[in-house]
Design a protein around this motif. Structure first.
Motif, mmCIF file in Angstrom:
data_model
loop_
_atom_site.group_PDB
_atom_site.id
_atom_site.type_symbol
_atom_site.label_atom_id
_atom_site.label_comp_id
_atom_site.label_asym_id
_atom_site.label_seq_id
_atom_site.Cartn_x
_atom_site.Cartn_y
_atom_site.Cartn_z
ATOM 1 N N TYR A 79 0.908 -1.118 -0.057
ATOM 2 C CA TYR A 79 0.027 0.028 -0.074
ATOM 3 C C TYR A 79 1.021 1.323 0.037
ATOM 4 O O TYR A 79 2.084 1.061 0.470
ATOM 5 C CB TYR A 79 -0.735 0.075 1.295
ATOM 6 N N PHE A 87 4.137 -0.690 8.556
ATOM 7 C CA PHE A 87 4.421 0.257 7.713
ATOM 8 C C PHE A 87 6.180 0.264 7.889
ATOM 9 O O PHE A 87 6.762 0.147 8.644
ATOM 10 C CB PHE A 87 3.992 1.635 8.496
ATOM 11 N N GLY A 88 6.659 1.347 6.659
ATOM 12 C CA GLY A 88 7.865 1.876 6.751
ATOM 13 C C GLY A 88 7.922 3.117 7.408
ATOM 14 O O GLY A 88 7.042 3.491 7.870
ATOM 15 N N ASP A 89 9.200 3.556 7.512
ATOM 16 C CA ASP A 89 9.195 4.965 8.207
ATOM 17 C C ASP A 89 9.081 6.338 7.498
ATOM 18 O O ASP A 89 9.089 7.332 8.088
ATOM 19 C CB ASP A 89 10.693 4.924 8.923
ATOM 20 N N GLN A 146 0.336 11.264 4.371
ATOM 21 C CA GLN A 146 -0.062 11.808 5.627
ATOM 22 C C GLN A 146 0.383 13.504 5.378
ATOM 23 O O GLN A 146 1.417 13.933 5.415
ATOM 24 C CB GLN A 146 0.555 11.347 6.682
ATOM 25 N N LEU A 197 -3.778 9.244 7.842
ATOM 26 C CA LEU A 197 -3.276 8.793 6.476
ATOM 27 C C LEU A 197 -4.306 8.490 5.351
ATOM 28 O O LEU A 197 -5.343 8.300 5.904
ATOM 29 C CB LEU A 197 -2.782 7.424 6.796
ATOM 30 N N TYR A 202 0.370 5.357 1.133
ATOM 31 C CA TYR A 202 -0.344 6.421 1.723
ATOM 32 C C TYR A 202 0.282 7.552 1.782
ATOM 33 O O TYR A 202 1.498 7.816 1.732
ATOM 34 C CB TYR A 202 -0.498 6.207 3.321
ATOM 35 N N PHE A 209 3.762 7.063 3.074
ATOM 36 C CA PHE A 209 4.189 5.946 3.881
ATOM 37 C C PHE A 209 3.694 4.564 2.911
ATOM 38 O O PHE A 209 2.778 4.546 2.287
ATOM 39 C CB PHE A 209 3.411 5.701 5.035
#
Lengths: 114, 115
Positions: free
Chosen positions: B33, B106-108, B37, B43, B35, B90
């Protein structure tokens, strides 16, 4: 339209006390609710979830309550610890595959004071 | 224990420039996915992919393209960047097909500024 609302931008509690984070939703199609925790400069981390057919789910210090008739859920953290200080996002979802929908609230910043 | 890795972590672009954000996961997850923010916002889902070769639009797909290169990698491309695309992006993955009860990892994030 904001289908998932977290009306408190911030919350401050004392270490050892209970933290209660609230979330309201408007779309009756949501069938699963998830809470994520996010520290600064990191991605969100999954915390706990609840199906719409249940009213409570517990995992250690974290409990999520769902009041479907009121379209309201809450996350309880007992006892609160300084390491719990983070932004908490409520998310609601339904569907799957190409018909998948996931909506996040704006988040609540929790500060736990030692 | 890498999980979801995003590159780059920071980027500044000029309006009209193009850019590809990279994402890779090492958990053998099927779904991925993207996203964004924005400040003070939750998100919002841009695109997602249930498997290699398949992609679906999320809530805010306009101005973006995606490629699911293989099971590990899912890239997000801005063809002509606009200041409104300034955001934190993200990438996330989940073990099975996108479904309402699937938690995501999630990644950072990639912090993207467009001047």
């Amino acid at each position: 339209d904001q289908q998932v609302k977290q009306n408190s931008p911030s919350l401050s509690v004392q270490e050892g006390r209970i933290s209660i984070l609230n979330c309201d939703y408007t779309n009756s199609m949501f069938d699963y609710f998830l809470w994520y925790k996010k520290y600064p400069a990191e991605g969100p981390t999954f915390l706990i979830s609840i199906s719409s057919i249940k009213d409570k789910n517990e995992d250690g210090r974290f409990t999520v309550f769902l009041n479907k008739s009121a379209k309201h859920l809450s996350l309880h953290i007992v006892p609160s610890q300084p390491g719990d200080s983070a932004v908490y996002f409520c998310a609601a979802s339904y569907g799957g595959g190409s018909n998948y929908k996931l909506t996040f609230g704006k988040g609540t910043l929790l500060t736990v004071n030692p | 224990n890498a999980g979801v890795t995003q590159t780059p972590k920071f980027q500044v672009l000029k309006t009209g420039q193009s850019m590809t954000l990279q994402c890779a996961q090492d958990m053998n997850h099927n779904s991925m996915y993207w996203y964004r923010q924005d400040p003070g916002m939750g998100l919002r889902l841009i695109y997602y992919s249930a498997s290699e070769g398949t992609t679906d639009k999320g809530e805010v797909p306009n101005g973006y393209n995606v490629s699911r290169l293989n099971k590990r990698e899912f890239s997000l491309r801005l063809e002509s960047a606009a200041p409104s695309q300034t955001s934190v992006y993200f990438c996330a993955s989940s073990e099975t097909a996108p479904y309402s009860n699937q938690p995501q990892h999630f990644g950072d994030g990639t912090r993207l500024s467009i001047l």
